[in-house]
Motif scaffolding. Structure first.
Motif, mmCIF file in Angstrom:
data_model
loop_
_atom_site.group_PDB
_atom_site.id
_atom_site.type_symbol
_atom_site.label_atom_id
_atom_site.label_comp_id
_atom_site.label_asym_id
_atom_site.label_seq_id
_atom_site.Cartn_x
_atom_site.Cartn_y
_atom_site.Cartn_z
ATOM 1 N N GLU A 1 0.856 -1.189 0.000
ATOM 2 C CA GLU A 1 0.000 0.000 0.000
ATOM 3 C C GLU A 1 0.887 1.231 0.000
ATOM 4 O O GLU A 1 1.812 1.341 0.797
ATOM 5 C CB GLU A 1 -0.922 0.019 1.220
ATOM 6 C CG GLU A 1 -1.834 1.233 1.232
ATOM 7 C CD GLU A 1 -2.920 1.201 2.291
ATOM 8 O OE1 GLU A 1 -3.682 2.174 2.361
ATOM 9 O OE2 GLU A 1 -3.015 0.203 3.036
ATOM 10 N N ASP A 2 0.590 2.153 -0.907
ATOM 11 C CA ASP A 2 1.356 3.388 -1.016
ATOM 12 C C ASP A 2 0.663 4.469 -0.191
ATOM 13 O O ASP A 2 -0.548 4.662 -0.302
ATOM 14 C CB ASP A 2 1.420 3.811 -2.485
ATOM 15 C CG ASP A 2 2.442 4.900 -2.754
ATOM 16 O OD1 ASP A 2 2.913 5.534 -1.799
ATOM 17 O OD2 ASP A 2 2.758 5.119 -3.923
ATOM 18 N N PRO A 3 1.417 5.197 0.660
ATOM 19 C CA PRO A 3 0.775 6.218 1.486
ATOM 20 C C PRO A 3 0.226 7.404 0.698
ATOM 21 O O PRO A 3 -0.798 7.973 1.082
ATOM 22 C CB PRO A 3 1.862 6.657 2.451
ATOM 23 C CG PRO A 3 3.135 6.201 1.867
ATOM 24 C CD PRO A 3 2.831 5.049 0.964
ATOM 25 N N GLN B 1 -5.005 10.652 1.754
ATOM 26 C CA GLN B 1 -4.449 9.330 1.498
ATOM 27 C C GLN B 1 -3.363 9.076 2.517
ATOM 28 O O GLN B 1 -2.651 9.992 2.930
ATOM 29 C CB GLN B 1 -3.891 9.213 0.080
ATOM 30 C CG GLN B 1 -3.488 7.787 -0.262
ATOM 31 C CD GLN B 1 -2.966 7.623 -1.676
ATOM 32 O OE1 GLN B 1 -3.027 8.540 -2.494
ATOM 33 N NE2 GLN B 1 -2.461 6.446 -1.970
ATOM 34 N N GLY B 2 -3.234 7.834 2.942
ATOM 35 C CA GLY B 2 -2.222 7.466 3.928
ATOM 36 C C GLY B 2 -2.767 7.338 5.336
ATOM 37 O O GLY B 2 -2.045 6.906 6.240
ATOM 38 N N THR B 3 -4.010 7.682 5.545
ATOM 39 C CA THR B 3 -4.606 7.654 6.880
ATOM 40 C C THR B 3 -4.458 6.271 7.517
ATOM 41 O O THR B 3 -4.099 6.158 8.692
ATOM 42 C CB THR B 3 -6.094 8.056 6.826
ATOM 43 O OG1 THR B 3 -6.211 9.289 6.118
ATOM 44 C CG2 THR B 3 -6.694 8.189 8.210
ATOM 45 N N ALA B 4 -4.716 5.212 6.735
ATOM 46 C CA ALA B 4 -4.631 3.846 7.262
ATOM 47 C C ALA B 4 -3.202 3.449 7.612
ATOM 48 O O ALA B 4 -2.989 2.480 8.341
ATOM 49 C CB ALA B 4 -5.218 2.863 6.250
ATOM 50 N N LEU B 5 -2.217 4.208 7.124
ATOM 51 C CA LEU B 5 -0.805 3.942 7.397
ATOM 52 C C LEU B 5 -0.212 4.961 8.373
ATOM 53 O O LEU B 5 1.007 5.131 8.446
ATOM 54 C CB LEU B 5 -0.010 3.978 6.086
ATOM 55 C CG LEU B 5 -0.446 2.961 5.036
ATOM 56 C CD1 LEU B 5 0.285 3.204 3.727
ATOM 57 C CD2 LEU B 5 -0.234 1.547 5.534
ATOM 58 N N ALA B 6 -1.091 5.656 9.086
ATOM 59 C CA ALA B 6 -0.691 6.691 10.053
ATOM 60 C C ALA B 6 0.055 7.841 9.374
ATOM 61 O O ALA B 6 0.978 8.419 9.939
ATOM 62 C CB ALA B 6 0.129 6.095 11.194
ATOM 63 N N ARG B 7 -0.347 8.161 8.160
ATOM 64 C CA ARG B 7 0.191 9.311 7.429
ATOM 65 C C ARG B 7 -0.967 10.276 7.181
ATOM 66 O O ARG B 7 -2.113 9.874 7.106
ATOM 67 C CB ARG B 7 0.775 8.887 6.080
ATOM 68 C CG ARG B 7 1.812 7.801 6.159
ATOM 69 C CD ARG B 7 3.185 8.360 6.541
ATOM 70 N NE ARG B 7 4.197 7.342 6.575
ATOM 71 C CZ ARG B 7 4.914 6.943 5.547
ATOM 72 N NH1 ARG B 7 4.717 7.480 4.365
ATOM 73 N NH2 ARG B 7 5.806 6.002 5.693
ATOM 74 N N GLU B 8 -0.648 11.536 7.015
ATOM 75 C CA GLU B 8 -1.694 12.536 6.775
ATOM 76 C C GLU B 8 -1.504 13.175 5.411
ATOM 77 O O GLU B 8 -1.418 14.394 5.296
ATOM 78 C CB GLU B 8 -1.690 13.580 7.880
ATOM 79 C CG GLU B 8 -2.113 13.022 9.222
ATOM 80 C CD GLU B 8 -2.269 14.095 10.277
ATOM 81 O OE1 GLU B 8 -2.391 15.285 9.926
ATOM 82 O OE2 GLU B 8 -2.268 13.735 11.457
ATOM 83 N N ALA C 1 1.905 19.040 -0.505
ATOM 84 C CA ALA C 1 3.169 19.283 0.183
ATOM 85 C C ALA C 1 3.949 17.982 0.291
ATOM 86 O O ALA C 1 3.387 16.896 0.220
ATOM 87 C CB ALA C 1 2.894 19.843 1.576
ATOM 88 N N SER C 2 5.255 18.118 0.460
ATOM 89 C CA SER C 2 6.086 16.936 0.657
ATOM 90 C C SER C 2 7.065 17.193 1.798
ATOM 91 O O SER C 2 7.293 18.332 2.200
ATOM 92 C CB SER C 2 6.848 16.578 -0.619
ATOM 93 O OG SER C 2 7.751 17.611 -0.957
ATOM 94 N N VAL C 3 7.631 16.126 2.301
ATOM 95 C CA VAL C 3 8.597 16.194 3.391
ATOM 96 C C VAL C 3 9.859 15.484 2.926
ATOM 97 O O VAL C 3 9.795 14.360 2.422
ATOM 98 C CB VAL C 3 8.042 15.501 4.657
ATOM 99 C CG1 VAL C 3 9.087 15.465 5.756
ATOM 100 C CG2 VAL C 3 6.781 16.184 5.130
#
Length: 145
Positions: A80-82, A109-116, A134-136
Motif C-alpha cells: 500500500e502506497d501512502p 491518502q495514507g490515513t490507514a498507514l498513520a500518514r496525513e 506538500a512533501s517532506v
C-alpha cells in the motif's frame, strides 16, 4: 467486479462505481459508499494478486472530500502506497469526468498507514488535471559515481 469486491472484503453492493483508470499505470478504480469503508479495508493479497487497485470513498465532513487507498503487487504480496500521484490523477480524470467529484477537491491518502497525506486536485479549463500537495524530505544526500 465480484473478484475485486471479494479481494477487498466488501459486498459487491458496497461498490457504487468503478472504472479502468489508465494514465500509465493500469489502475482499477473502485468507489465505495464512504471513507469509513475505505479505511476499514483489509485486502486479501492472494485474491488481488497482480492487480493495481485504487479505492476511493466520499468524506462526510472535514477538510477533504475523499479518502483514497492504493494497493499494488509488492513486498512478496500486496503493498500500500501512502500517497500516490499517478493514482490520484487517474481517479480525478474518472471522478470529475463522470460527475462524481467537483472540478477542484482535496483527497486524503495514507490515513490507514498513520500518514496525513493531502492531495490537491484541480481540472483546468482545457481539461488538464493538476495534482499537487506538500512533501517532506526524509533523506537528503549526494552520490558520486
Amino acid at each position: 467486479m465480484q473478484l475485486i469486491a471479494r479481494g477487498l472484503g466488501v459486498a459487491r453492493e458496497d461498490i457504487t462505481a468503478h472504472a479502468w483508470c489508465d494514465n500509465g499505470p493500469n489502475w482499477r478504480g473502485v468507489m465505495l459508499r464512504s471513507a469509513e469503508q475505505v479505511l476499514a479495508l483489509k485486502p486479501d493479497a492472494a485474491i488481488l494478486a497482480g492487480l493495481d487497485i485504487g479505492v476511493v470513498g466520499p468524506q462526510g465532513a472535514g477538510d477533504t472530500q475523499f479518502e483514497v487507498r492504493a494497493f499494488f503487487p509488492g513486498n512478496n504480496g500486496l503493498a500500500e502506497d501512502p500517497v500516490t500521484g499517478s493514482l490520484n490523477a487517474a481517479l480525478a480524470q474518472w471522478l470529475i469526468g463522470a460527475g462524481l467529484a467537483p472540478e477542484r477537491y482535496v483527497a486524503a491518502q495514507g490515513t490507514a498507514l498513520a500518514r496525513e497525506g493531502r492531495v490537491h486536485i484541480e481540472r483546468a479549463a482545457d481539461g488538464t488535471v493538476w495534482v499537487g500537495g506538500a512533501s517532506v524530505t526524509c533523506i537528503d544526500g549526494t552520490v558520486r559515481l
